[in-house]
Design a protein around this motif. Sequence first.
Motif, short mmCIF file in Angstrom:
data_model
loop_
_atom_site.label_atom_id
_atom_site.label_comp_id
_atom_site.label_asym_id
_atom_site.label_seq_id
_atom_site.Cartn_x
_atom_site.Cartn_y
_atom_site.Cartn_z
N ILE A 105 0.86 -1.19 0.00
CA ILE A 105 0.00 0.00 0.00
C ILE A 105 0.89 1.23 0.00
O ILE A 105 1.77 1.37 0.85
N LEU A 106 0.67 2.12 -0.95
CA LEU A 106 1.41 3.38 -1.05
C LEU A 106 0.51 4.50 -0.54
O LEU A 106 -0.64 4.63 -0.98
N VAL A 107 1.02 5.28 0.42
CA VAL A 107 0.24 6.37 1.00
C VAL A 107 1.01 7.68 0.82
O VAL A 107 2.14 7.80 1.30
N ALA A 108 0.41 8.62 0.13
CA ALA A 108 1.00 9.95 0.00
C ALA A 108 0.54 10.79 1.18
O ALA A 108 -0.64 10.79 1.53
N ILE A 109 1.50 11.46 1.83
CA ILE A 109 1.14 12.28 2.98
C ILE A 109 1.61 13.71 2.76
O ILE A 109 2.59 13.96 2.05
N ASP A 110 0.87 14.64 3.37
CA ASP A 110 1.24 16.06 3.28
C ASP A 110 1.10 16.76 4.63
O ASP A 110 1.19 17.96 4.73
N GLY A 111 0.82 15.97 5.67
CA GLY A 111 0.67 16.55 6.99
C GLY A 111 -0.75 16.93 7.35
O GLY A 111 -1.04 17.28 8.48
N SER A 112 -1.65 16.83 6.39
CA SER A 112 -3.04 17.18 6.66
C SER A 112 -3.74 16.07 7.44
O SER A 112 -3.29 14.92 7.46
N ALA A 113 -4.84 16.42 8.07
CA ALA A 113 -5.60 15.43 8.83
C ALA A 113 -6.09 14.29 7.94
O ALA A 113 -6.00 13.13 8.32
N PRO A 114 -6.63 14.58 6.73
CA PRO A 114 -7.06 13.47 5.87
C PRO A 114 -5.90 12.54 5.47
O PRO A 114 -6.07 11.32 5.40
N ALA A 115 -4.72 13.10 5.25
CA ALA A 115 -3.58 12.27 4.89
C ALA A 115 -3.16 11.38 6.05
O ALA A 115 -2.82 10.20 5.86
N MET A 116 -3.18 11.90 7.25
CA MET A 116 -2.81 11.10 8.41
C MET A 116 -3.87 10.03 8.68
O MET A 116 -3.54 8.91 9.09
N HIS A 117 -5.12 10.34 8.41
CA HIS A 117 -6.19 9.34 8.54
C HIS A 117 -5.95 8.23 7.51
O HIS A 117 -6.11 7.04 7.83
N ALA A 118 -5.58 8.59 6.30
CA ALA A 118 -5.29 7.60 5.26
C ALA A 118 -4.12 6.71 5.69
O ALA A 118 -4.12 5.50 5.43
N VAL A 170 3.37 -1.10 4.08
CA VAL A 170 2.97 0.28 3.83
C VAL A 170 4.21 1.08 3.45
O VAL A 170 5.23 1.00 4.11
N THR A 171 4.10 1.83 2.36
CA THR A 171 5.16 2.75 1.96
C THR A 171 4.58 4.15 2.00
O THR A 171 3.52 4.41 1.42
N LEU A 172 5.25 5.05 2.71
CA LEU A 172 4.82 6.44 2.81
C LEU A 172 5.61 7.29 1.83
O LEU A 172 6.81 7.10 1.68
N ALA A 173 4.93 8.23 1.22
CA ALA A 173 5.60 9.12 0.27
C ALA A 173 5.22 10.56 0.55
O ALA A 173 4.06 10.87 0.81
N TYR A 174 6.21 11.41 0.47
CA TYR A 174 6.00 12.86 0.58
C TYR A 174 6.74 13.48 -0.59
O TYR A 174 7.93 13.21 -0.79
N VAL A 175 6.06 14.27 -1.37
CA VAL A 175 6.67 14.91 -2.53
C VAL A 175 7.02 16.34 -2.17
O VAL A 175 6.17 17.10 -1.72
N VAL A 176 8.28 16.68 -2.38
CA VAL A 176 8.73 18.05 -2.10
C VAL A 176 8.23 18.94 -3.24
O VAL A 176 8.51 18.68 -4.40
N PRO A 177 7.47 19.97 -2.89
CA PRO A 177 6.96 20.86 -3.93
C PRO A 177 8.10 21.55 -4.69
O PRO A 177 9.12 21.90 -4.11
N GLN A 178 7.88 21.71 -5.98
CA GLN A 178 8.87 22.40 -6.80
C GLN A 178 8.87 23.89 -6.43
O GLN A 178 7.82 24.50 -6.27
#
Length: 82
Positions: A4-17, A32-40
């Motif tokens: 399962i790949l989970v993208a997180i951004d620190g928001s409540a919905p992302a942490m719930h996911a 579980v693999t967590l991913a955070y994308v650094v904004p350009q």
Amino acid sequence: MKKILVAIDGSAPAMHACRTAVQLAEKSHGEVTLAYVVPQVLIPAEVPFAAGELAEEAVKAGEILLEQAAKHAPPGLAADAY
């Protein structure tokens, strides 16, 4: 589900996911693999400061989010953060 790949951004919905993904992985003996994308960072050349510093701050913030999210994984559950 085995992976399962989970993208997180620190928001409540992302942490719930993240928590939901951990629960699913536990039940299915998955990972579980967590991913955070650094904004350009786009800064015009005439702006008098280094964009590299902003990018470094964004990377550090992402690392902190990934560490916090990985804490939701119980012992023995594979949880990788990138």
